[in-house]
Design an enzyme around this catalytic site. Structure first.
Site, PDB file in Angstrom:
ATOM      1  N   HIS A 202       0.805  -1.231   0.000  1.00  0.00           N
ATOM      2  CA  HIS A 202       0.000   0.000   0.000  1.00  0.00           C
ATOM      3  C   HIS A 202       0.833   1.273   0.000  1.00  0.00           C
ATOM      4  O   HIS A 202       0.289   2.368  -0.090  1.00  0.00           O
ATOM      5  CB  HIS A 202      -1.037  -0.012   1.144  1.00  0.00           C
ATOM      6  CG  HIS A 202      -0.488   0.189   2.524  1.00  0.00           C
ATOM      7  ND1 HIS A 202      -0.700   1.328   3.245  1.00  0.00           N
ATOM      8  CD2 HIS A 202       0.249  -0.620   3.322  1.00  0.00           C
ATOM      9  CE1 HIS A 202      -0.127   1.215   4.435  1.00  0.00           C
ATOM     10  NE2 HIS A 202       0.452   0.037   4.500  1.00  0.00           N
ATOM     11  N   THR A 238      -4.877 -19.993   2.240  1.00  0.00           N
ATOM     12  CA  THR A 238      -5.122 -19.714   0.820  1.00  0.00           C
ATOM     13  C   THR A 238      -4.627 -18.315   0.486  1.00  0.00           C
ATOM     14  O   THR A 238      -4.865 -17.365   1.235  1.00  0.00           O
ATOM     15  CB  THR A 238      -6.632 -19.849   0.509  1.00  0.00           C
ATOM     16  OG1 THR A 238      -7.023 -21.169   0.881  1.00  0.00           O
ATOM     17  CG2 THR A 238      -6.921 -19.609  -0.963  1.00  0.00           C
ATOM     18  N   CYS A 324       0.926   5.250  12.843  1.00  0.00           N
ATOM     19  CA  CYS A 324       0.804   4.406  14.028  1.00  0.00           C
ATOM     20  C   CYS A 324       1.016   5.193  15.304  1.00  0.00           C
ATOM     21  O   CYS A 324       0.619   4.787  16.384  1.00  0.00           O
ATOM     22  CB  CYS A 324       1.820   3.281  13.983  1.00  0.00           C
ATOM     23  SG  CYS A 324       1.933   2.571  12.372  1.00  0.00           S
TER      24      CYS A 324
HETATM   25  N1  PLP Z   1       8.073   0.016   8.036  1.00  0.00           N
HETATM   26  C1  PLP Z   1       7.955   1.310   7.719  1.00  0.00           C
HETATM   27  C2  PLP Z   1       9.178   2.129   7.535  1.00  0.00           C
HETATM   28  C3  PLP Z   1       6.686   1.883   7.553  1.00  0.00           C
HETATM   29  O1  PLP Z   1       6.583   3.169   7.240  1.00  0.00           O
HETATM   30  C4  PLP Z   1       5.543   1.049   7.741  1.00  0.00           C
HETATM   31  C5  PLP Z   1       4.199   1.632   7.630  1.00  0.00           C
HETATM   32  O2  PLP Z   1       3.977   2.811   7.783  1.00  0.00           O
HETATM   33  C6  PLP Z   1       5.727  -0.303   8.049  1.00  0.00           C
HETATM   34  C7  PLP Z   1       6.999  -0.781   8.201  1.00  0.00           C
HETATM   35  C8  PLP Z   1       4.552  -1.216   8.219  1.00  0.00           C
HETATM   36  O3  PLP Z   1       4.035  -1.549   6.948  1.00  0.00           O
HETATM   37  P1  PLP Z   1       2.530  -2.105   6.795  1.00  0.00           P
HETATM   38  O4  PLP Z   1       1.625  -0.947   7.016  1.00  0.00           O
HETATM   39  O5  PLP Z   1       2.476  -2.624   5.387  1.00  0.00           O
HETATM   40  O6  PLP Z   1       2.376  -3.196   7.785  1.00  0.00           O
END
Ligand code: PLP
Length: 389
Positions: A202, A238, A324
């Site tokens: 994404h 799957t 996050c």
């Molecule tokens: N690593 C980094 C540097 C990210 O910026 C992110 C998501 O913001 C992730 C890992 C986690 O990826 P995902 O959202 O696909 O789990």
């Protein structure tokens, strides 16, 4: 009187990107071609072959020669798989204090289980390569580093670091979180001696819940999920066929348009930085060598949250850090940079995609200038009158 329609401006592309229309078409296509790739009739075999093709394309795109790509639900799962199940117990793992939580929280758990975890702190806005290498020795099982920091855009020279790690200890495994760098810059697992590479769909105009893990020695990994043995036994269940094919389409188009997309990002960065000089008392929290698509700026005297919502009211979407950590006062990344509170509390992350335009930047700068003036009156900010360098 008809209302003028002003398009929203999305400058939060590190949180997620807009899926390409071709990617959405691919999801639609796979809804109609719904066969289970493990079945043995013609249509299912065709789906299985399409998945293998995506695997091969992705492998090629990272310069793979040895090892395998397995499909996952995203960056977080890839990182968990590599870290939790790629290293022998009790050994030393080196990483940095400003990794994504997917890494930090996993390392937290590993530390409690008896691994020795060393987190290198940044100096001068960034983690220094030499500080990482100084820690590598014969007991180091793994070094895990993000290629591009998702909040400041700092880029690590993973090619030099990878080579140096292997010179010091060829047995040390090298994991790279390539979530923010893949497609935006070259990531070559051979040149950088990468053993594990975590990627996310994404962030490259694919869809959420998709990703991949490259593993040089997949046979040494332990699965997180057990079951029917899909993904060479490393991730049973799957396959997410729409997601994998969507990822494949995003990779295909990303590679096709790579140079023009990268040029566009470079241009947007220079233009944005140039126009930022119109605003007094800002601090750029990104280090010198930051990636073209992420910039972190503090507007002194303007609390991040107020700026964020003011821009939102004008249809401009940015963030104050990683998606996050948006509920915390400020992120662990800004904390690790040891910035002054007034800088941390007024930080905004702008992250671009090649879909952004000069006109959008123009409008954003105008709104930033207005918002800064208005909010500083309310917060009674005295001002330092320092223009950005
Ligand atoms: N690593 C980094 C540097 C990210 O910026 C992110 C998501 O913001 C992730 C890992 C986690 O990826 P995902 O959202 O696909 O789990």
């Amino acid at each position: 009187m008809s209302k003028a329609i002003i398009e929203d401006i999305y400058l939060d592309n590190s949180a997620t990107t807009i899926p390409l229309p071709e990617v959405i078409n691919m999801v639609q296509w796979s809804m109609n071609n719904y066969y289970n790739p493990s079945a043995i009739y013609k249509q299912a075999i065709q789906i299985s072959k399409s998945i293998q093709q995506v695997r091969e394309d992705l492998f090629q795109s990272i310069g793979g020669q040895k090892g395998k790509v397995i499909f996952t639900s995203g960056g977080t799962e890839s990182i968990n798989t590599a870290l939790k199940n790629g290293v022998k117990k009790g050994k030393k793992i080196i990483s940095t204090a400003y990794e994504h939580d997917a890494t930090l929280k996993t390392l937290d758990k590993l530390e409690k289980e008896g691994y020795q975890v060393i987190l290198i702190k940044p100096r001068e806005f960034a983690v220094q390569a030499q500080d990482i290498l100084d820690q590598v020795d014969e007991s180091t099982a793994m070094v895990s580093l993000m290629h591009v920091n998702n909040e400041t855009g700092h880029m690590l020279d993973i090619e030099t670091i990878g080579k140096e790690i292997k010179k010091i200890n060829p047995q040390t495994l090298f994991h790279v979180d390539g979530v923010q760098s893949y497609m935006k810059m070259d990531v070559n697992v051979e040149k950088a001696k990468i053993d594990f590479l975590s990627l996310s769909g994404h962030k490259i105009h694919g869809i959420k819940g998709t990703g991949a893990l490259y593993a040089r020695y997949p046979e040494k990994l332990q699965p997180l999920i057990f079951g029917g043995g899909q993904e060479i036994g490393l991730r049973s269940g799957t396959e997410n066929v729409p997601g994998i094919l969507a990822l494949g389409k995003a990779v295909e188009l990303g590679i096709q348009n790579q140079s023009q997309n990268r040029e566009k990002l470079q241009h947007l960065k220079s233009y944005f930085v140039k126009r930022l000089k119109e605003i007094d008392d800002i601090v750029i929290n990104s280090p010198e060598n930051w990636a073209s698509h992420i910039i972190n700026v503090s507007f002194l005297g303007v609390p991040s949250e107020i700026m964020l919502h003011t821009l939102e009211s004008k249809g401009i979407y940015v963030s104050s850090g990683s998606a996050c950590s948006s509920k915390k006062k400020w992120s662990h990344v800004l904390e690790s940079l040891r910035l002054k509170d007034e800088v941390k509390s007024s930080a905004i992350r702008f992250s671009f995609s090649h879909f952004n335009t000069d006109e959008e930047i123009h409008r954003t700068i105008y709104e930033l200038r207005e918002a800064t003036k208005d909010i500083r009156k309310i917060t009674k900010y005295k001002g330092k009158n320092t223009r950005a360098k």
